[in-house]
Design a protein around this motif. Structure first.
Motif, PDB file in Angstrom:
ATOM      1  N   ARG A  58       0.064  -7.213   4.369  1.00 34.99           N
ATOM      2  CA  ARG A  58      -0.045  -5.566   4.533  1.00 34.99           C
ATOM      3  C   ARG A  58      -1.093  -5.041   5.302  1.00 34.99           C
ATOM      4  N   ASN A  62       0.528  -2.912   8.467  1.00 33.39           N
ATOM      5  CA  ASN A  62      -0.145  -1.672   9.062  1.00 33.39           C
ATOM      6  C   ASN A  62      -0.290  -1.401  10.550  1.00 33.39           C
ATOM      7  N   PRO A  68       1.889   1.970   4.554  1.00 31.35           N
ATOM      8  CA  PRO A  68       1.162   1.473   3.492  1.00 31.35           C
ATOM      9  C   PRO A  68       1.676   1.502   2.260  1.00 31.35           C
TER      10      PRO A  68
END
Length: 339
Positions: A58, A62, A68
């Protein structure tokens, strides 16, 4: 086409990713690729400017510019896909072995597949439709936000054992910039001029033809005139084209969308488009010995077609001619799995 791709990219969560304007750095990219690892916990470890970083999927997603909310696990996010059935929704080909972009009928999906093969997982042969390509096309058709960060990292891990150009230099700079490492750093950017993959690329691939100022997309026994507002991706009831009902002429013909990349492709398809006006959807700095790049086609057509689900087999995105790595090229180079 550029306007439609902008809309598509925003819908699937790629709106803040596609405009890759960062300059690349050879030394910075070497440091990144030579230290990049995937840990047992499924996170990425690498070094930039002699600093070590360990990021989750993640966090890395990003940094690259994906939202997100975008799904990281493509298999889970797109678990409802029936690969054979979906392929036949936009192709009349019933031979699921080595599907090609020329077998895709919808013009937007043709351009989109090329863009995926140039930007997300840059490879020599972007004519083949691979497992990851099909998943991302499915996400676009179904308007689902996904992040292909895992596909990209698996490809980057294979780069040191491959022959060819390095095409993730701009994204390495993006990661370093968003980690606040660039300001005040002393290093050199690649000075190569950016070039464009435009009409000449698609013309050489026998996908587009221009007659005077009129542009046509080519098919086996037919052609359609572009642009064609009636074939907008999210407006059509079918991704297969009814050639008898589709007009082959329009009042205001326009040029094709162009894809911006700063390196020459293996077959010399990259060429500046003299009619470029709209923003394009790729921008990579790279380095390599253009005059000595080895051309190859390691995937030979089989004389007999496999049967069943194993007809769809994923091959490495690149195949090295030889490797000094005693363990061979990375096994994750092609996201190997059956469609």
């Amino acid at each position: 086409m550029d306007r439609e791709l902008d809309m598509i990219f925003n819908l699937v969560g790629w709106g803040n990713f596609w405009d890759i304007t960062e300059n690349g750095s050879k030394l910075l990219t070497i440091e990144f690729l030579c230290t990049l690892q995937m840990t047992e916990l499924g996170v990425a470890f690498f070094r930039l400017f002699k600093q070590s970083f360990t990021l989750t999927w993640r966090q890395l997603s990003n940094l690259l510019g994906f939202p997100p909310t975008a799904a990281i696990d493509l298999d889970a996010a797109l678990e409802d896909i029936n690969r054979h059935q979906f392929w036949q929704e936009f192709s009349r080909d019933t031979n699921f072995y080595q599907p090609r972009v020329s077998q895709i009928e919808h013009p937007t999906l043709r351009f989109l597949h090329k863009w995926i093969g140039i930007v997300f997982i840059s490879r020599d042969d972007i004519r083949r439709v691979r497992v990851g390509d099909l998943l991302l096309i499915y996400a676009v058709v179904k308007k689902r936000q996904v992040s292909p960060v895992r596909l990209m990292v698996e490809h980057w891990l294979s780069i040191p054992s491959l022959i060819g150009e390095i095409t993730c230099t701009s994204l390495t700079t993006r990661i370093a910039t968003r980690l606040n490492l660039i300001e005040g750093a002393d290093f050199e950017y690649i000075q190569n001029h950016r070039t464009y993959i435009g009409f000449e690329h698609f013309s050489h691939a026998h996908l587009l033809k221009r007659e005077h100022i009129v542009l046509y997309m080519l098919y086996t026994n037919s052609r359609i005139r572009l642009p064609n507002l009636g074939l907008a991706l999210y407006s059509v009831s079918s991704l297969l084209i009814d050639f008898q009902a589709t007009p082959t002429s329009q009042l205001q013909p326009q040029r094709s969308a162009s894809v911006r990349v700063p390196h020459q492709s293996a077959l010399g398809w990259a060429k500046a488009d003299p009619e470029l006006e709209e923003p394009a959807h790729a921008s990579y700095d790279s380095w390599g010995a253009h005059n000595y790049r080895m051309l190859r086609n390691p995937w030979e057509q089989q004389t007999t077609m496999p049967e069943g689900e194993e007809q769809w087999q994923e091959h490495p995105y690149h195949q090295p001619m030889y490797s000094y790595d005693p363990y061979g090229p990375s096994s994750s180079a092609g996201h190997s799995q059956d469609l």
